[in-house]
Design an enzyme around this catalytic site. Sequence first.
Site, PDB file in Angstrom:
ATOM      1  CG  HIS A  23      -1.772   1.317   1.418  1.00 35.09           C
ATOM      2  ND1 HIS A  23      -1.583   2.135   2.610  1.00 35.09           N
ATOM      3  CD2 HIS A  23      -2.871   1.624   0.508  1.00 35.09           C
ATOM      4  CE1 HIS A  23      -2.495   3.221   2.325  1.00 35.09           C
ATOM      5  NE2 HIS A  23      -3.178   3.039   1.075  1.00 35.09           N
ATOM      6  CB  SER A  24       0.463   4.312   0.499  1.00 38.44           C
ATOM      7  OG  SER A  24       0.884   5.660   0.020  1.00 38.44           O
TER       8      SER A  24
END
Length: 260
Positions: A84-85
């Site tokens: 994520h991210s």
Amino acid sequence: MEAASSPEPTTFVLLHGGRHGGWCWKRVAALLRQGGHEVHTPTLTGLGDRAHLLNRSVGLDTHIQDLVATFTYEDLHNVVLVGHSYGGMVVSGAMEAIADRVQTVVLLDAHMPYSGESVFDLNGEERAAAMVALAEEHGDSWYIPPADASRYGVTDPADIAWANSRMTAQPLKTYQDCIGATDRVWSHSGMFIECVPSSLEQHLLARARARSTDDPRFHYRVLHTSHNAMVTDPAAVVELLFEARSLAGVDSSEVPSASL
């Protein structure tokens, strides 16, 4: 939340983004485990429950080593690997060592770097300068202070309070360091999930979207929830993780895109 079901047990490794920790996957992990799946949610050095290890020498390579070590010491194989991210940077670097153990890569509103790029390269000069200024003013010039979950699109007061109580600082070096080779992540089956709306800068999302849609090994999906999708819509995240699992080795031109 209802338990997630899938044809056969699967091993998932869920990697958090910047200033987060393994804690952010709690709801997604619960759904997967209720369905009989094996789930690992490692926390990177200096963040989350490992915040006591925060120091100015922690960089991108440190975090890549963290993820590789999880695969080594847990003896993981045939994994659905999710980043994520900022976690997309770590996943991309670690794939050089663990690609043979990974079935599918999932980048959830995440960075998609080419070899030699840094987070600052992807963010652009204006955003990079703002983060350096933030570190100089509030982080002794070497770390970025904890973020507010509302910045990531979380709106429920209880969720914001829960996340904010767990957010930690991030070494600036992790954003400045250039990644090494990323050839193996780009030659692997994968999925890029864009969260709409996202807190990420539009130019960054546009670049990741273009990179994923231009490569037939990556499948592009849209999820209508916040950047912190694992908090705001864990069931939808799980649904896409199961889809990603089924797409290993499938050319994206053979499968229609979807939006949740």
